[in-house]
Motif scaffolding. Structure first.
Motif, PDB file in Angstrom:
ATOM      1  N   MET A   1      30.516  44.552  37.911  1.00  0.00           N
ATOM      2  CA  MET A   1      31.500  45.421  38.515  1.00  0.00           C
ATOM      3  C   MET A   1      32.829  44.675  38.672  1.00  0.00           C
ATOM      4  O   MET A   1      32.855  43.544  39.131  1.00  0.00           O
ATOM      5  N   GLU A   2      33.909  45.331  38.272  1.00  0.00           N
ATOM      6  CA  GLU A   2      35.220  44.691  38.345  1.00  0.00           C
ATOM      7  C   GLU A   2      35.741  44.680  39.783  1.00  0.00           C
ATOM      8  O   GLU A   2      35.464  45.574  40.564  1.00  0.00           O
ATOM      9  N   THR A   3      36.492  43.653  40.092  1.00  0.00           N
ATOM     10  CA  THR A   3      37.084  43.520  41.421  1.00  0.00           C
ATOM     11  C   THR A   3      38.310  44.423  41.530  1.00  0.00           C
ATOM     12  O   THR A   3      39.183  44.414  40.652  1.00  0.00           O
ATOM     13  N   LEU A   4      38.383  45.176  42.615  1.00  0.00           N
ATOM     14  CA  LEU A   4      39.540  46.026  42.853  1.00  0.00           C
ATOM     15  C   LEU A   4      40.658  45.200  43.471  1.00  0.00           C
ATOM     16  O   LEU A   4      40.416  44.360  44.323  1.00  0.00           O
ATOM     17  N   LYS A   5      41.869  45.450  43.014  1.00  0.00           N
ATOM     18  CA  LYS A   5      43.057  44.797  43.559  1.00  0.00           C
ATOM     19  C   LYS A   5      43.812  45.825  44.394  1.00  0.00           C
ATOM     20  O   LYS A   5      43.585  47.024  44.262  1.00  0.00           O
ATOM     21  N   ILE A  85      41.590  48.925  39.747  1.00  0.00           N
ATOM     22  CA  ILE A  85      41.187  47.841  38.857  1.00  0.00           C
ATOM     23  C   ILE A  85      42.406  47.214  38.184  1.00  0.00           C
ATOM     24  O   ILE A  85      42.451  46.013  37.955  1.00  0.00           O
ATOM     25  N   SER A  86      43.419  48.057  37.897  1.00  0.00           N
ATOM     26  CA  SER A  86      44.573  47.573  37.144  1.00  0.00           C
ATOM     27  C   SER A  86      45.830  48.327  37.566  1.00  0.00           C
ATOM     28  O   SER A  86      45.758  49.361  38.241  1.00  0.00           O
ATOM     29  N   LEU A  87      46.972  47.830  37.126  1.00  0.00           N
ATOM     30  CA  LEU A  87      48.237  48.506  37.358  1.00  0.00           C
ATOM     31  C   LEU A  87      48.193  49.902  36.746  1.00  0.00           C
ATOM     32  O   LEU A  87      48.658  50.868  37.345  1.00  0.00           O
ATOM     33  N   GLN A  88      47.616  50.018  35.576  1.00  0.00           N
ATOM     34  CA  GLN A  88      47.532  51.324  34.907  1.00  0.00           C
ATOM     35  C   GLN A  88      46.733  52.325  35.745  1.00  0.00           C
ATOM     36  O   GLN A  88      47.128  53.480  35.874  1.00  0.00           O
ATOM     37  N   GLU A  89      45.637  51.893  36.342  1.00  0.00           N
ATOM     38  CA  GLU A  89      44.864  52.805  37.185  1.00  0.00           C
ATOM     39  C   GLU A  89      45.676  53.208  38.413  1.00  0.00           C
ATOM     40  O   GLU A  89      45.674  54.370  38.814  1.00  0.00           O
ATOM     41  N   ALA A  90      46.387  52.261  39.010  1.00  0.00           N
ATOM     42  CA  ALA A  90      47.235  52.579  40.162  1.00  0.00           C
ATOM     43  C   ALA A  90      48.338  53.557  39.758  1.00  0.00           C
ATOM     44  O   ALA A  90      48.669  54.482  40.505  1.00  0.00           O
ATOM     45  N   PRO A 110      51.898  45.510  42.493  1.00  0.00           N
ATOM     46  CA  PRO A 110      50.706  44.801  42.955  1.00  0.00           C
ATOM     47  C   PRO A 110      51.032  44.050  44.246  1.00  0.00           C
ATOM     48  O   PRO A 110      52.147  43.565  44.433  1.00  0.00           O
ATOM     49  N   LEU A 111      50.054  43.966  45.132  1.00  0.00           N
ATOM     50  CA  LEU A 111      50.215  43.179  46.352  1.00  0.00           C
ATOM     51  C   LEU A 111      49.709  41.773  46.096  1.00  0.00           C
ATOM     52  O   LEU A 111      48.656  41.588  45.492  1.00  0.00           O
ATOM     53  N   ILE A 112      50.465  40.820  46.553  1.00  0.00           N
ATOM     54  CA  ILE A 112      50.079  39.418  46.408  1.00  0.00           C
ATOM     55  C   ILE A 112      49.814  38.879  47.805  1.00  0.00           C
ATOM     56  O   ILE A 112      50.722  38.834  48.640  1.00  0.00           O
ATOM     57  N   PRO A 113      48.572  38.536  48.095  1.00  0.00           N
ATOM     58  CA  PRO A 113      48.255  38.045  49.437  1.00  0.00           C
ATOM     59  C   PRO A 113      49.061  36.793  49.775  1.00  0.00           C
ATOM     60  O   PRO A 113      49.280  35.929  48.931  1.00  0.00           O
ATOM     61  N   MET A 114      49.498  36.737  51.026  1.00  0.00           N
ATOM     62  CA  MET A 114      50.212  35.559  51.513  1.00  0.00           C
ATOM     63  C   MET A 114      49.182  34.551  51.991  1.00  0.00           C
ATOM     64  O   MET A 114      48.285  34.885  52.744  1.00  0.00           O
TER      65      MET A 114
END
Length: 116
Positions: A1-5, A85-90, A110-114
């Motif tokens: 299963m792919e990791t969701l971002k 899963i990806s920018l395209q899905e978002a 995309p969110l980049i965790p601090m």
């Protein structure tokens, strides 16, 4: 299963002094309810919020102006954080956003965790 971002959808609208009718407000609320509900039913909604059209901006010198930032006659009106899963899905989730039918736009980032 792919990791969701996590991705943020930034909603932009042209500020307007026109007040929508009661019927228009009810229609918009139903559209937003259905849109948000659809994403939530897929377990992809993290959170969402609306922004008021009044506020202030603070420049690098610490000066405060009593207005909001408007560029290309649009300002931020709200946001939503979704899991995908990806920018395209978002992007595909954003394509059904009611703000588009209202003449607005959606920016997907995309969110980049601090990390501290």
């Amino acid at each position: 299963m792919e990791t969701l971002k996590e991705f943020m959808l930034l909603f932009r609208m042209s500020p307007s002094n026109e007040q929508p009718t009661v019927e228009q407000m009810a229609t918009m609320q139903n559209q937003w309810k259905n849109y948000i509900g659809s994403i939530a039913s897929q377990a992809k909604l993290v959170n969402t919020s609306r922004l008021g059209f009044k506020g202030s901006c603070i420049n690098p010198k610490g000066q405060i102006s009593n207005n909001i930032y408007i560029s290309d006659n649009q300002t931020l009106s709200g946001n939503m954080v979704v899991k995908a899963i990806s920018l395209q899905e978002a992007e595909n989730l954003a394509k059904n956003c009611p703000v588009l039918a209202m003449g607005g736009s959606v920016e997907v980032r995309p969110l980049i965790p601090m990390e501290f």
